[in-house]
Scaffold this motif. Structure first.
Motif, PDB file in Angstrom:
ATOM      1  N   ASP A   1     -38.409 -57.402-109.601  1.00 17.85           N
ATOM      2  CA  ASP A   1     -39.153 -57.855-108.428  1.00 17.85           C
ATOM      3  C   ASP A   1     -40.492 -58.417-108.909  1.00 17.85           C
ATOM      4  OD1 ASP A   1     -40.421 -58.307-106.039  1.00 17.85           O
ATOM      5  OD2 ASP A   1     -40.548 -56.211-105.437  1.00 17.85           O
ATOM      6  N   PRO A   2     -40.531 -59.708-109.263  1.00 19.93           N
ATOM      7  CA  PRO A   2     -41.760 -60.284-109.814  1.00 19.93           C
ATOM      8  C   PRO A   2     -42.961 -60.175-108.893  1.00 19.93           C
ATOM      9  CG  PRO A   2     -39.881 -61.749-110.175  1.00 19.93           C
ATOM     10  CD  PRO A   2     -39.411 -60.664-109.250  1.00 19.93           C
TER      11      PRO A   2
ATOM     12  N   ARG B   1     -41.293 -55.382-112.420  1.00 24.78           N
ATOM     13  CA  ARG B   1     -41.468 -56.815-112.209  1.00 24.78           C
ATOM     14  C   ARG B   1     -40.366 -57.646-112.867  1.00 24.78           C
ATOM     15  NH1 ARG B   1     -47.996 -58.108-112.171  1.00 24.78           N
ATOM     16  NH2 ARG B   1     -48.414 -56.973-110.219  1.00 24.78           N
ATOM     17  N   ALA B   2     -39.583 -57.040-113.743  1.00 27.12           N
ATOM     18  CA  ALA B   2     -38.399 -57.739-114.253  1.00 27.12           C
ATOM     19  C   ALA B   2     -37.367 -57.909-113.144  1.00 27.12           C
ATOM     20  CB  ALA B   2     -37.792 -56.961-115.416  1.00 27.12           C
TER      21      ALA B   2
ATOM     22  N   TYR C   1     -36.998 -60.494-120.871  1.00 29.26           N
ATOM     23  CA  TYR C   1     -38.240 -60.111-120.199  1.00 29.26           C
ATOM     24  C   TYR C   1     -39.121 -59.256-121.107  1.00 29.26           C
ATOM     25  CZ  TYR C   1     -41.416 -58.003-116.805  1.00 29.26           C
ATOM     26  OH  TYR C   1     -42.536 -57.579-116.141  1.00 29.26           O
TER      27      TYR C   1
ATOM     28  N   ASP D   1     -29.668 -64.799-109.313  1.00 29.21           N
ATOM     29  CA  ASP D   1     -29.985 -64.302-110.646  1.00 29.21           C
ATOM     30  C   ASP D   1     -28.732 -63.876-111.384  1.00 29.21           C
ATOM     31  OD1 ASP D   1     -32.679 -64.631-110.150  1.00 29.21           O
ATOM     32  OD2 ASP D   1     -32.969 -62.562-109.478  1.00 29.21           O
TER      33      ASP D   1
END
Length: 462
Positions: A440-441, A437-438, A401, A47
């Motif tokens: 850890d989706p 979740r940005a 995001y 990432d």
């Protein structure tokens, strides 16, 4: 020749050559050939850096002068949100949400907004409690650490030193706690900018001048750079040109630049004034700049700014209130001096956002493009200690995001938001899960007990 559209480079690819009889190499800048097809990650799946900052201020707001009346992207700047005028597209305001903390001892229950857990009472002295679980910044730090190891896991800074003498425990003294419920470690913030610099940058002091060696290295890799150019597209060649600054210009720059990323000078200001005479404008500026430098150098990707402690007993001497009372005392009185203190705090929040916006990241964007900022307080209304409609301010996009431009999301309207029994709906922790979740989706939930969330607030997600 490999077709240009299929040519890919590793993010770790370097230019190589020989200098002084030894093999040498020079790292490349981020190029399209290193990215995936969308430019959102490196081709190998790593990432691009996404960062997080939490911002806390004590003693709440005046909801009737804080909450916008319109929702969506066209929300209006109210009296207490006017400081965000210059950065409004980056900002979202969330109102009307319910804090589902199961206990209440005034102010402490408001800290559920930073963890998603009900606090644990400690029995004193005074009003005392500890967090029931880790804070959102540390949950995010865990998620980042599972993929990449930064030199510093997270940084904690503090501006005002005005802790409440009546409040104790970790919920009253920090906004950053790591670990698991039952085994938590408080991470206390540093209020002296010089100490923050030493903690973050002390081990990154540039080595003695090696410009001559680096200039010879640049000459040695020139042939490898020329070979690479034939395999790159037009845009990547332009980026390579920019990275080398036309070689000649870069050589001039190398003669004066440090061998690592540009480090800030160690601040002179130590933030050692009394709590009634703190230079909070300067302190917040320095702390914000230190965080920005740490992000650009990828020393850390997580930070927290405890601007004014829980039930903060500090006189905001630089605000327009002209009052000799602390912001906590003013919060119980209401009125214009309390309001002016809130405006001053919002100005500092906006100051931090502006510094991130003005800081260029390695890929040519600004830090707000890659950062999510989350801010809230320990209550919604100071004089009632209510946690109904506790305010949340978000800033940045986290690499697209979060929605941009920002919105006003209102869980439920209120004719008189200042009323202690004003309606609130939903769950503040839904915001925490959406943010997590940005990073850890796959995150299924945030928090525990009554405040736990397994339903992210989708309205703030792009």
């Amino acid at each position: 020749m490999i077709p240009l559209r299929k040519f890919k480079l590793s993010r770790r690819n370097v230019l190589r050559g020989m200098a002084g009889g030894a093999a040498v190499s020079v790292a490349l800048p981020p190029l399209e050939a290193m990215m995936n097809s969308n430019g959102t990650a490196y081709a190998n799946g790593d990432d691009l850096p996404t960062r997080f900052i939490s911002f806390f201020w004590g003693n709440g707001v005046m909801l009737d002068r804080f909450e916008p009346t319109t929702t969506g992207a066209n929300w209006e700047l109210t009296d207490e949100l006017q400081p965000f005028a210059a950065v409004k597209p980056w900002v979202s305001v969330l109102t009307g949400l319910m804090n589902r903390c199961a206990n209440a001892i005034t102010h402490h229950e408001g800290m559920t907004a930073f963890s998603g857990y009900t606090f644990q009472q400690t029995g004193g002295p005074g009003f005392a409690s500890n967090y029931g679980g880790p804070t959102i910044d540390q949950v995010i730090a865990d998620a980042i650490a599972a993929r990449v190891k930064t030199p510093v896991r997270s940084m904690q800074v503090q501006c005002s030193k005005g802790f409440s003498p009546a409040d104790n425990g970790t919920t009253a003294t920090t906004i950053s706690v790591s670990g698991e419920p039952g085994n938590l470690t408080p991470l206390y913030a540093q209020a002296n900018p010089r100490d923050v610099w030493q903690t973050i940058f002390g081990s990154f002091v540039p080595a003695p001048d090696d410009s001559d060696l680096r200039l010879s290295i640049l000459d040695a890799v020139r042939d490898d750079a020329d070979r690479l150019r034939s395999q790159l597209g037009t845009l990547d060649n332009q980026r390579l040109d920019s990275h080398f600054d036309g070689l000649a210009a870069l050589e001039l720059k190398i003669s004066t630049a440090p061998p690592t990323c540009a480090l800030p000078d160690q601040p002179v200001h130590e933030n050692n004034e009394s709590v009634n005479n703190e230079q909070l404008i300067l302190t917040n500026q320095l702390m914000s700049e230190l965080i920005a430098f740490a992000f650009v150098c990828d020393i850390t990707r997580v930070a927290s700014n405890l601007f004014l402690p829980l039930a903060g007993e500090a006189r905001l001497a630089e605000s327009a209130s002209g009052s000799g009372a602390t912001q906590h005392v003013l919060s119980h009185q209401g009125g214009d001096p309390y309001h002016q203190g809130i405006v001053f705090i919002m100005e500092r929040f906006a100051q931090m956002i502006s510094i991130l916006e003005a800081t260029e990241d390695f890929d040519g964007t600004n830090l707000l493009d890659s950062t999510i900022m989350y801010g809230s307080s320990d209550c919604s209304i100071g004089w009632s200690h209510s946690i109904r409609r506790q305010p949340i301010i978000l800033a940045g996009t986290g690499r697209g995001y979060l929605v941009n431009p920002g919105i006003h999301y209102q869980a439920v309207p209120a004719a008189n938001p200042n009323a202690g029994n004003a309606p609130s709906e939903g769950n503040m922790s839904d915001v925490l899960l959406a943010i997590l979740r940005a990073f850890d989706p796959a995150a299924a939930s945030v928090g525990g007990g009554a405040p736990m969330s397994n339903t992210p607030l989708d309205e703030i997600i792009a």
